[in-house]
Design a protein around this motif. Structure first.
Motif, PDB file in Angstrom:
ATOM      1  N   SER A  83       2.049  24.853  29.440  1.00 29.88           N
ATOM      2  CA  SER A  83       1.429  25.621  30.516  1.00 29.88           C
ATOM      3  C   SER A  83       1.760  27.098  30.455  1.00 29.88           C
ATOM      4  N   GLU A 145      -2.533  28.305  33.841  1.00 32.17           N
ATOM      5  CA  GLU A 145      -3.316  27.449  32.963  1.00 32.17           C
ATOM      6  C   GLU A 145      -2.430  26.323  32.448  1.00 32.17           C
ATOM      7  N   LYS A 147      -2.445  23.044  29.539  1.00 34.58           N
ATOM      8  CA  LYS A 147      -3.116  22.509  28.346  1.00 34.58           C
ATOM      9  C   LYS A 147      -3.491  21.063  28.641  1.00 34.58           C
ATOM     10  N   TRP A 152      -7.174  24.662  27.167  1.00 36.82           N
ATOM     11  CA  TRP A 152      -6.493  25.392  28.234  1.00 36.82           C
ATOM     12  C   TRP A 152      -7.416  25.475  29.446  1.00 36.82           C
ATOM     13  N   TYR A 185      -6.487  31.518  23.262  1.00 37.65           N
ATOM     14  CA  TYR A 185      -5.462  30.801  22.500  1.00 37.65           C
ATOM     15  C   TYR A 185      -5.988  30.453  21.135  1.00 37.65           C
TER      16      TYR A 185
END
Length: 185
Positions: A83, A145, A147, A152, A185
């Motif tokens: 996270s 956020e 995962k 994400w 990401y």
């Protein structure tokens, strides 16, 4: 409890509360059906938050959100997933009188009566709601956020802890914007 793809209905707000308690507050304070107008034009907006009837969250960007409700534990979704925790706000209180709470949006509060806002909210199966024992709860709101299997995801988590003693509203930054910044990401 987890809900996925929760939308803010194109407004930059979410509201957490018990619809029955909100209706009681409306009646006791002789407010019109347009609660958004009432909350922004008189002291009822401050009072509804201080009394633990409704928790407003402004600045919510138009994303589909993952929503977690964590009850009576500090074991958070942000600890259990990879996270990016961006904020943690505490000091909120919430009174539950009908054994359930909902995550609401502005359209429901613009016409809050039995025929429209309340009926639309409680009959809507896509609005996040959870059963919750009646009482007073302290509420922490986590945002960032997490995962998920889908990648994400913008995430809010509400940590609700039933209070066994007299507690009061104690938010330091009332105007806080609940904006989650999406990172690449």
């Amino acid at each position: 409890m987890k809900f996925i793809e929760c939308l803010n209905d194109l407004w930059d707000y979410f509201f957490l509360g018990d619809p029955a308690n909100l209706s009681k507050f409306k009646l006791e304070n002789k407010l019109s059906d347009n609660l958004i107008q009432e909350f922004t034009t008189n002291d009822s907006g401050d009072l509804v938050v201080e009394k633990g009837v409704l928790i407003p969250m402004s600045g919510v960007k138009n994303y589909p959100y993952h929503i977690f409700f964590t009850i009576n534990t500090k074991d958070t979704a942000f600890n259990n997933h990879e996270s990016d925790l961006q904020f943690r706000k505490e000091g909120y209180i919430l009174e539950v009188i009908s054994n359930e709470i909902y995550l609401m949006t502005i359209p429901y509060l613009q016409l809050w009566n039995e025929e429209n806002g309340i009926k639309n909210l409680t009959s809507n199966t896509i609005r996040p709601k959870i059963p919750l024992e009646n009482g007073i709860y302290t509420v922490e709101i986590l945002g960032g956020e997490t995962k998920q299997s889908s990648g994400w995801e913008p995430t809010f988590e509400f940590i609700l802890t039933k209070s066994t003693y007299e507690t009061s509203f104690d938010v330091q930054d009332v105007g806080f914007k609940f904006q989650i910044e999406s990172r690449e990401y």
